[in-house]
Design a protein around this motif. Sequence first.
Motif, mmCIF file in Angstrom:
data_model
loop_
_atom_site.group_PDB
_atom_site.id
_atom_site.type_symbol
_atom_site.label_atom_id
_atom_site.label_comp_id
_atom_site.label_asym_id
_atom_site.label_seq_id
_atom_site.Cartn_x
_atom_site.Cartn_y
_atom_site.Cartn_z
ATOM 1 N N ASN A 61 3.482 -7.258 8.699
ATOM 2 C CA ASN A 61 2.237 -7.455 7.945
ATOM 3 C C ASN A 61 2.204 -6.680 6.623
ATOM 4 O OD1 ASN A 61 1.944 -4.867 8.926
ATOM 5 N ND2 ASN A 61 0.122 -5.304 10.156
ATOM 6 N N ARG A 62 3.326 -6.057 6.273
ATOM 7 C CA ARG A 62 3.440 -5.377 4.987
ATOM 8 C C ARG A 62 4.834 -5.646 4.423
ATOM 9 N NH1 ARG A 62 -0.439 -0.538 4.783
ATOM 10 N NH2 ARG A 62 -1.549 -0.634 6.775
ATOM 11 N N MET A 63 4.874 -5.928 3.127
ATOM 12 C CA MET A 63 6.149 -6.163 2.451
ATOM 13 C C MET A 63 6.376 -5.059 1.432
ATOM 14 S SD MET A 63 7.311 -9.338 -0.044
ATOM 15 C CE MET A 63 7.642 -10.502 1.293
ATOM 16 N N TYR A 64 7.629 -4.608 1.365
ATOM 17 C CA TYR A 64 8.025 -3.617 0.370
ATOM 18 C C TYR A 64 9.071 -4.219 -0.562
ATOM 19 C CZ TYR A 64 5.492 -0.558 3.428
ATOM 20 O OH TYR A 64 4.484 -0.006 4.183
ATOM 21 N N PHE A 65 9.009 -3.823 -1.829
ATOM 22 C CA PHE A 65 10.016 -4.233 -2.793
ATOM 23 C C PHE A 65 9.920 -3.309 -3.992
ATOM 24 C CE2 PHE A 65 6.281 -6.410 -4.369
ATOM 25 C CZ PHE A 65 6.425 -6.420 -5.752
ATOM 26 N N SER A 66 10.943 -3.350 -4.827
ATOM 27 C CA SER A 66 10.963 -2.522 -6.032
ATOM 28 C C SER A 66 11.183 -3.374 -7.261
ATOM 29 C CB SER A 66 12.070 -1.461 -5.949
ATOM 30 O OG SER A 66 11.804 -0.504 -4.953
ATOM 31 N N SER A 67 10.625 -2.915 -8.366
ATOM 32 C CA SER A 67 10.987 -3.382 -9.695
ATOM 33 C C SER A 67 11.907 -2.312 -10.244
ATOM 34 C CB SER A 67 9.745 -3.546 -10.575
ATOM 35 O OG SER A 67 10.120 -3.827 -11.911
ATOM 36 N N THR A 69 0.219 -6.130 1.133
ATOM 37 C CA THR A 69 -0.423 -6.283 2.443
ATOM 38 C C THR A 69 -1.275 -7.555 2.408
ATOM 39 O OG1 THR A 69 -0.583 -3.888 2.640
ATOM 40 C CG2 THR A 69 -1.948 -5.176 4.126
ATOM 41 N N GLY A 70 -1.319 -8.255 3.543
ATOM 42 C CA GLY A 70 -2.125 -9.469 3.606
ATOM 43 C C GLY A 70 -1.847 -10.276 4.847
ATOM 44 N N GLY A 115 -6.044 -13.305 -0.691
ATOM 45 C CA GLY A 115 -6.069 -12.496 0.517
ATOM 46 C C GLY A 115 -5.040 -11.378 0.549
ATOM 47 N N PHE A 116 -4.109 -11.347 -0.433
ATOM 48 C CA PHE A 116 -3.080 -10.315 -0.465
ATOM 49 C C PHE A 116 -3.407 -9.267 -1.529
ATOM 50 C CE2 PHE A 116 -0.985 -13.724 1.712
ATOM 51 C CZ PHE A 116 -0.062 -13.115 2.562
ATOM 52 N N THR A 117 -2.998 -8.034 -1.274
ATOM 53 C CA THR A 117 -3.202 -6.940 -2.221
ATOM 54 C C THR A 117 -1.902 -6.159 -2.384
ATOM 55 O OG1 THR A 117 -3.938 -5.440 -0.473
ATOM 56 C CG2 THR A 117 -5.644 -6.691 -1.632
ATOM 57 N N ALA A 145 1.032 5.116 11.336
ATOM 58 C CA ALA A 145 0.591 3.831 11.871
ATOM 59 C C ALA A 145 -0.399 3.120 10.970
ATOM 60 C CB ALA A 145 -0.014 4.033 13.261
ATOM 61 N N SER A 146 -1.091 3.875 10.112
ATOM 62 C CA SER A 146 -2.068 3.272 9.199
ATOM 63 C C SER A 146 -1.471 2.917 7.846
ATOM 64 C CB SER A 146 -3.248 4.241 9.002
ATOM 65 O OG SER A 146 -3.897 4.503 10.234
ATOM 66 N N GLY A 147 -0.184 3.179 7.678
ATOM 67 C CA GLY A 147 0.465 2.857 6.414
ATOM 68 C C GLY A 147 0.390 3.946 5.378
ATOM 69 N N ASN A 148 -0.054 5.141 5.767
ATOM 70 C CA ASN A 148 -0.085 6.264 4.824
ATOM 71 C C ASN A 148 1.301 6.891 4.711
ATOM 72 O OD1 ASN A 148 -3.042 6.256 4.511
ATOM 73 N ND2 ASN A 148 -3.038 6.937 6.643
ATOM 74 N N THR A 149 1.710 7.259 3.499
ATOM 75 C CA THR A 149 2.977 7.964 3.355
ATOM 76 C C THR A 149 2.813 9.391 3.861
ATOM 77 O OG1 THR A 149 2.427 8.574 1.074
ATOM 78 C CG2 THR A 149 3.686 6.559 1.385
ATOM 79 N N THR A 150 3.773 9.816 4.673
ATOM 80 C CA THR A 150 3.698 11.155 5.255
ATOM 81 C C THR A 150 4.883 12.028 4.870
ATOM 82 O OG1 THR A 150 4.824 10.450 7.282
ATOM 83 C CG2 THR A 150 2.409 10.284 7.239
ATOM 84 N N ASP A 151 5.964 11.419 4.423
ATOM 85 C CA ASP A 151 7.145 12.189 4.075
ATOM 86 C C ASP A 151 8.077 11.319 3.243
ATOM 87 O OD1 ASP A 151 8.843 14.333 3.939
ATOM 88 O OD2 ASP A 151 9.601 14.157 6.005
ATOM 89 N N ALA A 152 8.952 11.943 2.480
ATOM 90 C CA ALA A 152 9.998 11.257 1.733
ATOM 91 C C ALA A 152 11.147 12.231 1.553
ATOM 92 C CB ALA A 152 9.488 10.762 0.382
#
Length: 384
Positions: free
Chosen positions: A354-360, A377-378, A55-57, A113-120
């Motif tokens: 409902n979303r997790m962030y991490f780095s390698s 996400t999941g 169920g996770f992606t 709000a939809s999880g799209n990147t808009t700026d960095a």
Amino acid sequence: MERRDFLRAAVVGGTVATLGFSVTRESIAYPAKTGPSPYGALQAADANGIELPAGFTSRVIARSTHAVANAGYTWHSAPDGGACFADGAGWIYVSNSEMSSGGGGVSAIRFDASGNTTDAYRILGGTTRNCAGGPIPWNTWLSCEETDFGYTWETDPWGVKAAVRRDAMGQFTHEAAACDPDRKVIYQTEDTSDGCFYRFIPTTWGGLSAGGTLQVLVENGTALSWVNVPDPDGSPTPTRDQVTGAKIFNGGEGAFYRNGTCYFTTKGDNRVWAYDAANNQLHVAYDDNLTSNPPLTGVDNITGATVGDLYVAEDGGNMEICIITPDDIIAPFLRVTGQSASELCGVALNPAGNRMYFSSQRGTSGSSSGGITYEVTGPFRTSL
């Protein structure tokens, strides 16, 4: 007496883990034991080489030395500690850069709000080995330098205000920070084999510009106390050596505060500690020597979900982020394959959980320029 209860009451590493405190869903039976994940077994690796529960992606958010989508900003090398901040209906993810010789700093990615990147964009530059840190309630990110005379920097996730060096928080090999709004203090870990556990008391709560008092945790028999560090600048005597009886921790790493307890990790002995601030007691929440087939080794960054779960990233091991549940079961939550020369870091959940962030940090190449930042996400748990 059950073995886990006996271990909890035993003297562990010179610290008495007593039963004389309020038992909550977050502290039922330390130390955590190997068991089944509430999310079930890991599935076969996806297209990104990540094994996830059903169920996770996953998706790649950014790659070091490459432009972030929809932003045109080149993502930093060696991504490390991170956190999320609410931004209207969206959110911001901040990430340290553990580069040496003034090549470190902090970058941020904004999501709608939809999880799209808009700026960095960059929010701190020109610093050294920004490893971990921590968010504080007035919506700033403390970024910590992991070097002998490292500083803590207060940064603005929105990139509007200039970053400020907070000298009063001490000069030492900083790792992570965790804010305790109940006692109005900020805990700090130290990444050396003979490091200490600190707390900083701001002169004025709600800001750090007025300075404050740096203290170190001291152990006298079974009693714990906090003692002022005479010279927070660490010169000529390192802060960890200034106070007699200061409690020593083997390689302090991540820190996370919730509901009266500061959880922090030590890599030298593969432990997760729980400092019960309300009762001034210290407990071993996880020790890889105290469970069979320990899933978690090389403990590093730590965060938590509102439901009570803790997530701990591995520096080494088999490249997992492990979950520790409120009933003290530990299991792999995800595993990154094909990147054994890297480490996982920067684990953080968005405000909705409902979303997790991490780095390698070094990705598939094993080089700091090969860092990859991911989103998972999941169906994260919202109730137990």
